[in-house]
Design a protein around this motif. Structure first.
Motif, PDB file in Angstrom:
ATOM      1  N   UNK A 289       1.205  -0.889   0.373  1.00 54.16           N
ATOM      2  CA  UNK A 289       0.102  -0.024   0.148  1.00 54.16           C
ATOM      3  C   UNK A 289       0.335   1.265   0.244  1.00 54.16           C
ATOM      4  N   UNK A 290       2.167   1.435   1.217  1.00 50.89           N
ATOM      5  CA  UNK A 290       2.780   2.436   0.568  1.00 50.89           C
ATOM      6  C   UNK A 290       3.430   2.102  -0.668  1.00 50.89           C
ATOM      7  N   UNK A 291       4.052   1.037  -1.109  1.00 50.28           N
ATOM      8  CA  UNK A 291       4.839   1.546  -2.326  1.00 50.28           C
ATOM      9  C   UNK A 291       3.486   1.921  -4.194  1.00 50.28           C
ATOM     10  N   UNK A 292       2.590   1.895  -3.282  1.00 43.67           N
ATOM     11  CA  UNK A 292       1.775   2.629  -4.790  1.00 43.67           C
ATOM     12  C   UNK A 292       1.365   3.671  -3.808  1.00 43.67           C
ATOM     13  N   UNK A 293       1.326   3.856  -2.943  1.00 44.89           N
ATOM     14  CA  UNK A 293       0.907   5.329  -2.782  1.00 44.89           C
ATOM     15  C   UNK A 293       2.315   6.872  -2.936  1.00 44.89           C
ATOM     16  N   UNK A 294       3.472   6.057  -2.682  1.00 47.89           N
ATOM     17  CA  UNK A 294       4.622   6.377  -3.569  1.00 47.89           C
ATOM     18  C   UNK A 294       5.145   6.506  -4.972  1.00 47.89           C
ATOM     19  N   UNK A 295       4.722   5.898  -5.309  1.00 44.86           N
ATOM     20  CA  UNK A 295       4.737   5.357  -6.735  1.00 44.86           C
ATOM     21  C   UNK A 295       3.585   6.216  -7.817  1.00 44.86           C
ATOM     22  N   UNK A 296       2.749   6.161  -7.498  1.00 41.98           N
ATOM     23  CA  UNK A 296       1.781   6.183  -8.634  1.00 41.98           C
ATOM     24  C   UNK A 296       0.721   7.780  -7.801  1.00 41.98           C
ATOM     25  N   UNK A 297       0.668   7.404  -6.459  1.00 44.10           N
ATOM     26  CA  UNK A 297       0.122   8.995  -6.260  1.00 44.10           C
ATOM     27  C   UNK A 297       0.676  10.029  -6.273  1.00 44.10           C
ATOM     28  N   UNK A 298       1.832   9.904  -5.440  1.00 43.64           N
ATOM     29  CA  UNK A 298       3.249  11.139  -4.943  1.00 43.64           C
ATOM     30  C   UNK A 298       3.270  12.036  -6.802  1.00 43.64           C
ATOM     31  N   UNK A 299       3.068  13.368  -5.983  1.00 41.75           N
ATOM     32  CA  UNK A 299       3.393  13.919  -7.309  1.00 41.75           C
ATOM     33  C   UNK A 299       4.833  14.430  -7.358  1.00 41.75           C
ATOM     34  N   UNK A 300       4.837  15.435  -8.361  1.00 41.94           N
ATOM     35  CA  UNK A 300       6.803  15.187  -8.743  1.00 41.94           C
ATOM     36  C   UNK A 300       7.357  16.195  -7.477  1.00 41.94           C
TER      37      UNK A 300
END
Length: 600
Positions: A289-300
């Motif tokens: 779940x953390x990987x999804x937040x960081x890889x997909x949802x976190x913006x530049x």
């Protein structure tokens, strides 16, 4: 026709910019135009990752003949519910007087004053029983406005007055521990014994309810309820609701057995479910779940986008969910579903808090770093020209929508968590300033207030904590850190406003009841003063069942004390010691990790 949506800060509104409908964004201009033309408002509310919003847009709003009917008889207003949650809440509450099938897209017909006289959700372009066609609805509403206007306005006023009365709530006493345990137990009665979770289809993750059932008080006084939450989360994590390839949970399952998900992946759900996973010690799901937040949802820029769409392009056509049914190799060749890049203040507060707490508890510094990066972005960018926090930003520009009570409460609580995880007192100082703003009073969209449009009386905890629950939780955290008794009193007052309702409907008030549970028992606070944050003493503290676990250097303890957080007072001169406290009364400090008990 003037294109008023192209330069807005909402991806949802921008997606409708080329419609033949003469859209207005939410604002005074639309109301004035409806008054000038003496026609109703057609208020269409949705969000960028909403599948049925896309469908209605393609079928009706992109259709020139339907648009001509709208433009001739109405002033059309397009609202992003994520940017304007108060507006969405107000009109959703009004819509409940006309339909039980609430959801998005929400289509509201209102007087030029903004009061609702008819509403519904999705209508198809051609009648499909029991639904009339959208054009038939437009014709019927137009006839009602011209032929039976007095009746329409009377109905609108009655709905508004009823909502205003419903918003009144008499304060009550803080719930007792036994009452909270009983409320938790009543949730178990809704458990699906076969497939886990609560109720039938569609089945939602209900993270706010799970967090209540995971609270220390419930674990101790209602173990069956805590076990129910464990079964629910295990069922979700092992089902199609969880994306095993990229991590993260989808919005909900359309079937009772958690199959056939609705494939949006929301920041709100996944931030809270990360905390559920950590508390259940499901480390694989937490990492995914953390990987999804960081890889997909976190913006530049560091902040987190609102959600990832359910739709994507596959073989030249729009596919709902098709991307997520493919293998890793097959996905690699496709453009992934779009991410709504709005940096919403409240939702980022949830993510900041979740990543900070999870990163500290599991020893993953990169998660804490990601939380700090998001915090820096939100605190700096989500501001108006006067420096006040706003609801959201896009591309580095703050929205015109004001920050809600939930925005302030959830951001403050996230920053408190970040301060504890990093040992950096300035984050706690910033959080306290934001919380003080929230405690000044309820924050309502100015246009709703100016026009006398009844705000929603709803303070339930749905997919995220309500404004009342968010502010109460942040105030409870501030008190636990030693910011002063007035913050505990503020939390008690906030809970008391809705306590009776919460005990009667616990499933809908999970976040508020979690705060209540934290108020009725003395907090356990552990402060470790050490120059070895990865050492055995700190590790023992992080394994403990405590409401606050702060690992700080002596200099950081002094900084917290200077900032007014009394929990840290007198501890800076005792390096390599752990202080185990109950309501600020601390046992003799110890340097032995074995003496830091895991249990309360």
């Amino acid at each position: 026709m003037t294109n008023r949506l192209a330069d807005t800060l909402s991806p949802y509104l921008r997606a409708h910019a080329e419609n033949p409908v003469d859209w207005y964004p939410w604002g005074a201009e639309a109301f004035e135009e409806a008054r000038r033309r003496d026609v109703p408002l057609l208020i269409s509310i949705g969000y960028s990752t909403c599948h049925w919003c896309h469908v209605m847009a393609r079928e009706s709003f992109a259709d020139a003949e339907t648009a001509a009917i709208i433009n001739a008889g109405f002033v059309a207003v397009k609202v992003d519910r994520e940017e304007h949650p108060d507006v969405d809440g107000a009109y959703m509450a009004a819509a409940s007087a006309f339909t039980q099938n609430l959801g998005w897209p929400l289509t509201v017909f209102a007087t030029p004053r903004g009061r609702t006289f008819y509403a519904g959700t999705y209508w198809p372009p051609v009648a499909r029983a029991p639904l009339p066609s959208f054009r038939e609805v437009l014709a019927a509403v137009g006839e009602a406005w011209t032929v039976r206007r007095d009746q329409a306005e009377e109905s609108a006023d009655a709905v508004s007055d009823a909502l205003a009365r419903a918003a009144e709530s008499a304060p009550s006493e803080l719930p007792t521990a036994s009452a909270i345990a009983e409320a938790a137990g009543s949730i178990v009665a809704r458990e699906d014994a076969q497939f886990g979770g609560y109720g039938g289809a569609p089945k939602f993750p209900v993270a706010t309810t799970l967090r209540f059932l995971q609270s220390p008080l419930v674990r101790r006084t209602a173990p069956d309820a805590a076990a129910s939450a464990r079964r629910a989360f295990a069922a979700m994590a092992g089902s199609a609701l969880y994306d095993e390839l990229e991590g993260g949970f989808f919005r909900y399952a359309t079937q009772r057995d958690w199959t056939v998900p609705h494939y949006e992946r929301m920041l709100t759900d996944n931030a809270q479910l990360l905390e559920v996973a950590v508390d259940e010690r499901d480390l694989d799901t937490a990492r995914g779940t953390a990987a999804f937040l960081l890889a997909v949802l976190q913006r530049d820029g560091g902040g987190f986008g609102a959600a990832q769409d359910s739709e994507s392009w596959i073989d030249g056509a729009r596919s709902e969910g098709g991307y997520y049914l493919l293998s890793t190799a097959e996905r690699a060749d496709l453009e992934p579903p779009a991410v709504d890049g709005k940096i919403i203040t409240a939702w980022n507060g949830l993510a900041i808090g979740a990543l900070a707490r999870a990163g500290a508890a599991l020893g993953v510094p990169s998660w804490v770093d990601a939380a700090a990066s998001a915090a820096e972005t939100v605190v700096r960018v989500n501001r108006d020209a006067a420096g006040a926090l706003v609801r959201s930003s896009l591309g580095g520009t703050g929205s015109a929508a004001i920050a809600t009570s939930a925005d302030l409460g959830l951001l403050a609580d996230g920053l408190f968590a970040l301060a504890v995880a990093t040992g950096d007192a300035p984050w706690a100082t910033t959080a306290l300033g934001i919380l003080d703003q929230a405690l000044e009073g309820d924050r309502i969209d100015p246009l709703l207030a100016e026009r006398g449009i009844a705000a929603s009386p709803d303070q339930t905890d749905g997919d995220l904590p309500s404004g009342a629950a968010a502010v109460a939780a942040a105030a409870l955290t501030a008190w636990r850190l030693g910011a002063g008794e007035r913050y505990r009193e503020a939390a008690v007052q906030a809970v008391g406003r809705f306590a009776t309702r919460a005990l009667e409907q616990p499933f809908a008030h999970g976040s508020l009841l979690r705060v209540a549970a934290g108020l009725v028992e003395p907090p356990r606070q552990i402060v470790v003063v050490t120059d070895a944050p990865s050492g055995a003493l700190a590790a023992a503290a992080r394994r403990a069942d405590a409401d606050v676990v702060a690992v700080v250097t002596a200099a950081q303890a002094r900084a917290f004390t200077a900032a007014g957080f009394e929990l840290f007072e007198g501890k800076a001169d005792a390096p390599e010691l752990a202080f185990d406290c109950r309501s600020f009364a601390c046992r003799l400090p110890t340097s032995d990790p074995a003496e830091v008990a895991a249990a309360r």
